[in-house]
Scaffold this active site. Sequence first.
Site, PDB file in Angstrom:
ATOM      1  N   GLU A  38       0.793  -1.228   0.000  1.00  0.00           N
ATOM      2  CA  GLU A  38       0.000   0.000   0.000  1.00  0.00           C
ATOM      3  C   GLU A  38       0.832   1.288   0.000  1.00  0.00           C
ATOM      4  O   GLU A  38       0.457   2.267  -0.629  1.00  0.00           O
ATOM      5  CB  GLU A  38      -0.941   0.020   1.219  1.00  0.00           C
ATOM      6  CG  GLU A  38      -2.022  -1.053   1.195  1.00  0.00           C
ATOM      7  CD  GLU A  38      -3.093  -0.772   0.158  1.00  0.00           C
ATOM      8  OE1 GLU A  38      -3.126   0.340  -0.399  1.00  0.00           O
ATOM      9  OE2 GLU A  38      -3.894  -1.690  -0.112  1.00  0.00           O
TER      10      GLU A  38
ATOM     11  N   SER B  27     -30.376 -32.587 -22.437  1.00  0.00           N
ATOM     12  CA  SER B  27     -31.581 -32.439 -23.264  1.00  0.00           C
ATOM     13  C   SER B  27     -32.388 -31.194 -22.943  1.00  0.00           C
ATOM     14  O   SER B  27     -33.276 -30.820 -23.722  1.00  0.00           O
ATOM     15  CB  SER B  27     -32.467 -33.680 -23.111  1.00  0.00           C
ATOM     16  OG  SER B  27     -31.836 -34.817 -23.674  1.00  0.00           O
TER      17      SER B  27
END
Length: 699
Positions: free
Chosen positions: A109, A380
């Site tokens: 940071e 299907s």
Amino acid sequence: MTKPNSGSPGGKRRLPFRVSAERWMPLLGRIKRWFIVAGCCMAVFMIAAFCFLFYLRHQTLPASSISQTSQILDFQGNVIDTFHAGENRQSVPLNRISPYLLEATLAIEDQRFYDHLGFDMKGMARAALVNLEHMKAKQGASTLTQQLARNLYLTHERTWKRKLKEAMYTIQLEMQYSKDDILGMYLNQIYYGHGAYGAEAAAQLYYGKHAADLTLAESAMLAGIPKGPKYYSPYMDMKNAKDRQRTILSIMADQGILTGVQAEEAGNELLQFQPLGTKQQGGFAPYFRDYIRIIAVDRLGIDEHLLSEGGIRIYTTLDSEAQQAAEDAIGQSIPSASQQQAALISIDPRNGYIKAMVGGRNYKNNQFNRVFADTRQPGSSFKPILYLTALQEGAMSPISRFKSAPTVFTYDEGRKTYAPRNYNDKYAKGEIDMRQAIASSDNIYAVSAIMKVGPEKVIEMARRLGIDNKMEPVPSLALGTFPVSPFEMASAFGTIGNGGVRVEPTAIVRIEDRKGEVLYQAKPEEKQVVNPAQAYVLTGLMESVFDAGGTGNRVSAMIKRPVAGKTGTTATDAWLVGYTPELATAVWVGYDKDRKLTPAEAHRAAPIFAAYTEKALAAIPPKIFPVPDGVVSVYIDPATGKLASNSCPNKRLEAFVSGTEPTEVCGEHGDKPVSADDAKGQAEQSKSWWQQLKRWWKD
């Protein structure tokens, strides 16, 4: 011989130029005045800066902004979740936070934290060059002090006024607190995701230990989360979290904090995470709540801090009664000891509103939302998209016939073959029409259909319906061999049920700030992507799935209303996707690791669908699917596909797109076809009989 200088008499050399003292004096005077002016300006600037800093030094910092509870509400206005920063924050002194976490946080940071005075000029210059190179804001340069000032005292709006205030508060923090104090405040304030604020709460949430006891590997993982909890939380995306952890360890090694061996060992360490607690992440509709947060932050641009602390209200499309019905249906259909998973997503096709969402059976143990898993073959259940394509292209009609028998198909200009098989090798051993093929889920008929209509057209139709996954134009596409998510399947089937109108799925209706002002208002996009008549004809055909002989017949007694749908089964996945006029629902069951399903496990999708649909719509009277213009209904003889005569013993009412209905009369019985008036009257009688039967089953 010396050449005389051409510019000097007698050949004598002289200087190129000569400036007299009189010519220098005015220039020296001007330079002196410039220095005096510059010095005065500098003095004024220094005095002003000193006065400004003196002023800031003696100004009291504002009280840190008080967070307010944000709420998520269902469609009826009931609160289903709240966010509040104060609910999970435990402040501890800096000496009770692991040094590993301090070093890892600074490494990723603010590497120059102890060297700068609140602003990292070197970092700002580097970020400016990167952003200029990419012509967009690619890299930031905010220091920890700037982040702390922003989070403590300001909103996250992007205005110059806010940036100016941030700079002032940054200077004040640097003047009034030591570096260790600032670092301690930062680590006790920053948001680590899932409701945890500060290092101590985060350590308890992720690892079940105090912040002082964090290891190097744990600290590097934790330090990477605040940049974007939705991306770097190991609960949300382990790969992103692990990649960022290793990046932090690499930076620490480059800075000499660690050796390369230490960084590699920590990166390879297997971390043990705590299951997310029920207080933070359990309760009602947890997968939906996660989805709302992702939509709000990622798509709508709501700042995470505003979401967690800003007192906003998010009005969603969730129907709490439908959601409870979904959770109950899954819970009651799968034994509690089973490791089998399930997912359910239900959408109102008329407006795209998501009414219920269940992403798995145990959120506390696994937060992965299977509703959006796009690695499962639909089997299907994909076939209706194929048949819709055939109807839309005019290539087939409900009475188009193919032989149901083992067949070898040739494609790719004769270079390849494909030999599909029916489930359990059951074949009609004769010609069947589209209704029979859908009801019995005949694979040979489906592949025959895709060979006729063309797989490229089927892919085009899938895209229209909102399915974006990769598909290839091969015959096996007809049998759902390419993965798709339950979310996409529910949306696609909803489009068919909505007369071919696709409405973008919507989860958030409106977002208001703490003052009640609207920050976002949903405007779902609607588009007619399929002809209404063809969508209706397919819907009628799909209703036969729940009739006698259909693959969904075993749950037909549970459903007391008109419903269309399609089952789908592969070795590892089982589906039922279907819809009523009010709800389109996709149900998937299977295992996360592609374990094969037993027949009993594969049959659980249909009961979940039926139980959910009936309970979710219990207060809504049954409705038939509305008939659009361009549809005609005639009686046919199923054996021949021709118009049925009055004496045909097995005539069937069938809907057609106008102009595609048969015109030739079955000549086997030697009389005239059923008239349109007779057909209408018998259709009404048929529907009345259906309703009586449904009421009988219900009673």
